[in-house]
Design an enzyme around this catalytic site. Sequence first.
Site, PDB file in Angstrom:
ATOM      1  N   GLY A   1       0.823  -1.195   0.000  1.00  0.00           N
ATOM      2  CA  GLY A   1       0.000   0.000   0.000  1.00  0.00           C
ATOM      3  C   GLY A   1       0.859   1.248   0.000  1.00  0.00           C
TER       4      GLY A   1
ATOM      5  N   GLY B   1       0.379   8.983   2.682  1.00  0.00           N
ATOM      6  CA  GLY B   1       0.999  10.296   2.700  1.00  0.00           C
ATOM      7  C   GLY B   1       2.474  10.287   3.022  1.00  0.00           C
ATOM      8  N   MET B   2       2.938   9.302   3.770  1.00  0.00           N
ATOM      9  CA  MET B   2       4.338   9.265   4.165  1.00  0.00           C
ATOM     10  C   MET B   2       5.220   8.493   3.183  1.00  0.00           C
ATOM     11  SD  MET B   2       4.521  11.029   6.932  1.00  0.00           S
ATOM     12  CE  MET B   2       3.118  12.033   6.480  1.00  0.00           C
TER      13      MET B   2
ATOM     14  N   VAL C   1       4.625   1.083   1.142  1.00  0.00           N
ATOM     15  CA  VAL C   1       4.978  -0.077   1.959  1.00  0.00           C
ATOM     16  C   VAL C   1       5.050  -1.313   1.061  1.00  0.00           C
ATOM     17  CG1 VAL C   1       4.426  -1.442   4.004  1.00  0.00           C
ATOM     18  CG2 VAL C   1       3.753   0.967   3.886  1.00  0.00           C
TER      19      VAL C   1
ATOM     20  N   LYS D   1       8.794   0.165   4.629  1.00  0.00           N
ATOM     21  CA  LYS D   1       8.214   1.431   4.183  1.00  0.00           C
ATOM     22  C   LYS D   1       9.314   2.353   3.680  1.00  0.00           C
ATOM     23  CE  LYS D   1       4.674   3.732   5.652  1.00  0.00           C
ATOM     24  NZ  LYS D   1       3.657   4.489   6.413  1.00  0.00           N
TER      25      LYS D   1
ATOM     26  N   ASP E   1      -1.306  10.167  14.653  1.00  0.00           N
ATOM     27  CA  ASP E   1      -2.107   9.836  13.468  1.00  0.00           C
ATOM     28  C   ASP E   1      -2.774   8.465  13.634  1.00  0.00           C
ATOM     29  OD1 ASP E   1      -3.240  10.310  11.000  1.00  0.00           O
ATOM     30  OD2 ASP E   1      -1.544   9.520   9.866  1.00  0.00           O
TER      31      ASP E   1
END
Length: 582
Positions: free
Chosen positions: A19, A22-23, A26, A40, A134
Amino acid sequence: MEVDDPKAVASYRLAARLGSGGMGTVYLSYTPGGHPIALKTIRPELGEDPEFRRRFKQEVQAAQRVQGLYTAPVLDHDTEGAQPWLATAYVPGPSLHAAVAEHGPLPLSSVLLLLAGVAEALSVIHGAGIVHRDLKPSNVLLAADGPRVIDFGIARAADATALTGTGVSIGTPAFMSPEQAAGKPVTPASDVFALGQVAAYAARGTGAYGEGPSHAVLYRIVHEEPDLSGLPDELRFIERCLAKDPADRPSPAEVVALCQAASPTPLVQSGSWLPEAIGADITRRVSASAELLAQRNRASEAPTAAPAPVPATAPVTRPDLQAAPPVHAAPTMHAGHAGPATPPPPGPPSTPYAPQPTMPYHPQPGPHTVPTGHQVPYPQPPHTWHRHPQPHPLPVKPRRTAGSWVGIGIAVVVGLFWLGSCASVLKSIGDSDDSANGSGGSSSTSTKPLPDPKPVTYKGINIPAEYYVQFEDSPPKPQDDDTSIYYSDLYYSDDALRSGNDKIVLLNNAQQGSLKTCREETRYAETVSLSQLSKGSQLCVHTGSGHIALVTYRGTAPEGDPSDYVSVDLTIWRNAEEASGS
């Protein structure tokens, strides 16, 4: 895996894309011992920010101290390389967001076990000096033996980037605490507020403050009371988690105790804590991960195929070498595999073929050539050739006479003279045209096409609304100078991509994005609407400075993200054409 995904990161070979957000993105990979991990990679624009790197390093070091049963432990990382990355244990289960979206809200027993597990995870995270910032359904994974909280600490590092320096907050609006939405200091109590929102989502499929535009949800979080209608009475205690004042919220340990008190039976995590459909999804993911590992092992253990043996060259008739022993043992030859024998020389039809003088043997390349180092004649038993009369002799071409050769020579001389005269006339016409244009003899150099420059590719460029990028920058970074936006190379505004040079072309699906295509395509437009684009759509952009860029559209901000941006990949050929000055 997608075409532009890397094949490996550091020593980890990537097996699948899990997936992106925003960061970063992965991927699934494996340790040398075969244990699955989630790796990631951080978005390039974040990795280029020195302050992000500094905070990311601090958060990773702190995250390594988090060793809870309901967290995915950090196993490896690189905070100093060109692209920072982080590897954690792989959780073969869907996120809470995906599970509820596909299968609907969870039953009460599952919600209580989920809440207790996530609260216990927050206790461990806070104990390491980390505030998640988050916590949301997509950051809670559902494993067979309980939930797992992921991505803790990364949001704090992202707070320092240029992307957030313009007022954009890191976090998901529907799960932010009032103090976080207002830009006030964030504390562990902020994670407890998010936990209450996660509980409401798990139990009924929506958060406690409704849905809609980000600014509307944030307004309700700050100024209105939560809507908990439809929740079981056993879950009414989450209203305390959603208190406006952080001091009024329970601690994670108190949440665990409230869950135990609300459960009609003792809370025990087991392999059957989730609905059957979600459990089947977990089983499929476990099987898929095992199959990917097996494929990798089979590929690495497969012996390298030995080259097929090359058949020996056809024996050569050498009666003078019959008694000589072979230097290399020749493979067994079968009659059907022998190459064509040397044809007999011309002679009377009834005359046997007599052995010819010995000649050096030079095998020719072909399907029967022996590898270098084995090119030696092999002995062969005596063989006698007999010629047979030709039933239809081939016609013989007549020989040219001396007179014919003289005629050919005269024709050649006349032809060369005529060609020279034509070339002289064409050259004088061209020179007169050059003089008339005032360009002298330099016009040929001015029309010579520019050489193809080397392309430079930048991936994952996020352009917020009303921001633009310049292709001459390396890397191109979003800017928001209003006085320069209409002279920009590419900018995002009003749900459309625009070019300050008014030369932007949307390629169709049959076209291959390349410098050649962009040079030849002239269907210029001023703007291209996002409604015309899908993931992977490509556009050519020409700038007044002579740069050409291939823009690959990757999408917009995820649903629920407070920011508005488009994500693109850029392949830029700088100085690929004459500058227009516009």
